[in-house]
Design an enzyme around this catalytic site. Sequence first.
Site, mmCIF file in Angstrom:
data_model
loop_
_atom_site.group_PDB
_atom_site.id
_atom_site.type_symbol
_atom_site.label_atom_id
_atom_site.label_comp_id
_atom_site.label_asym_id
_atom_site.label_seq_id
_atom_site.Cartn_x
_atom_site.Cartn_y
_atom_site.Cartn_z
ATOM 1 N N GLN A 35 0.723 -1.066 -0.101
ATOM 2 C CA GLN A 35 -0.073 -0.130 -0.048
ATOM 3 C C GLN A 35 0.775 1.370 0.003
ATOM 4 O O GLN A 35 0.274 2.248 -0.261
ATOM 5 C CB GLN A 35 -0.948 -0.019 1.337
ATOM 6 C CG GLN A 35 -0.458 0.035 2.567
ATOM 7 C CD GLN A 35 -1.264 0.226 3.688
ATOM 8 O OE1 GLN A 35 -2.459 0.132 3.556
ATOM 9 N NE2 GLN A 35 -0.690 0.118 4.978
ATOM 10 N N TYR A 217 20.763 -2.089 22.660
ATOM 11 C CA TYR A 217 21.760 -2.956 21.850
ATOM 12 C C TYR A 217 22.401 -2.129 20.656
ATOM 13 O O TYR A 217 21.457 -1.348 20.143
ATOM 14 C CB TYR A 217 21.378 -4.337 21.657
ATOM 15 C CG TYR A 217 20.135 -4.418 20.899
ATOM 16 C CD1 TYR A 217 20.129 -4.204 19.360
ATOM 17 C CD2 TYR A 217 18.833 -4.809 21.311
ATOM 18 C CE1 TYR A 217 18.718 -4.215 18.700
ATOM 19 C CE2 TYR A 217 17.718 -4.727 20.641
ATOM 20 C CZ TYR A 217 17.707 -4.344 19.499
ATOM 21 O OH TYR A 217 16.478 -4.559 18.879
ATOM 22 N N ASP A 294 3.008 -11.151 11.265
ATOM 23 C CA ASP A 294 2.031 -10.378 12.567
ATOM 24 C C ASP A 294 0.725 -10.415 12.003
ATOM 25 O O ASP A 294 -0.131 -10.378 13.134
ATOM 26 C CB ASP A 294 2.390 -9.066 12.562
ATOM 27 C CG ASP A 294 3.837 -8.743 13.586
ATOM 28 O OD1 ASP A 294 4.193 -9.563 14.280
ATOM 29 O OD2 ASP A 294 4.381 -7.434 13.462
#
Length: 397
Positions: A35, A217, A294
């Site tokens: 998109q 990190y 996800d």
Amino acid sequence: MSPRPHILISGAGIGGLTAALALLSRGYRVSVLEQASELAEIGAGLQISANGAHALFSLGLKPALEKVWCEPVGKEIRLWSTGETWKLFDLGAVSRQRYGAPYFMIHRGDLHRILLDAVTALAPDAITVNTRVTGFEQDDAGVTVIAEDGARFRGDALIGADGVHSRIRNSLFGQMPAHFTGLMIWRGLIPMERLPERLHRPVGTNWVGPGGHVVHYPVRAGALMNVGGAIERDWRVESWTERGTTEEALNDFRGWNEDVHTLIRNIEVPYKWALLGREPLERWTVGRVSLLGDAAHPTLPMMAQGANMALEDAIVLARCLDKHAEVPAALQAYESARIERTARLVRAANDNATRFHNPALGNAEGAARYVDTEWQEEKVKQRYDWVFEYDPVRVAI
């Protein structure tokens, strides 16, 4: 010999591009529908453990990754107030010896660029931008994807790799219930030269305290420090692009060690987003349509496995399509191979959200007892070995 299936993928993020690369490298036709008007991955750092490294290395990406990754020697727990330090586990050479691949930290944008370059090298026209998928229709012969502008794309299968707010998932199963966890996260990047030498160590650090924790990190070959800080606070906007202020972030971590404040003060742009929890789906495949990353199993970041799960998904998906002649059977096999593991990882991340914020961490004496109990070597192995030992290239499907 009949041509290989044409696979449509909704979403050109980490998971979608890895799936595209895995399929293209096996001779599949792939169309990725994105998109956004241009391909640029937002976000900051990612931790890629051996299970994710196996996936990326199987696609020939190790030389490109080595130029930009940081390979830490270990992970540490630090106490929010005093800075007292405990070793969580070794990484570096230990990860290579024990799990067969390194554990490394990388900027999300660097990984996205490497994947994008590899996909376009194999198929320059594989990705179509400015294409917002709004729906799909499927029949016995294939799937038709419908875009917001009316464009239609026909293929043999559709993979929804369109993120936590997946339209494909919502079309299959309805809106996924989400609950506010009571946590929000601050995130940002810091040029390493801004930080004192004591914070330059090649380790992943997790500060734990009552009501919050901070992870930092190095990424981009050590040029940047990635910082993420979770705090118990009522902020419910689930967005990666919501800006906050340095003053607001410092206030959220008032009383924490000066090293934490040094990190916060030096973040270039502090962003904040709410952590919403979701229960694992019981299924994510219907006919010729399935989900990945996800879209299939949104998770909290407390196991540092969101990206790794998407990488694993991509390799297992490609292997299942290779193994099964019929697309619906392949997608069902993919789901069956992945759903139990991903659900376990989602629940493990939920457990860590509680573990990192225990009230016992409020004082040094209680914290020492709590850390000695919760992060003793055998418990750490139980929590992480099954994660890192998984190899998506060789696991039974």
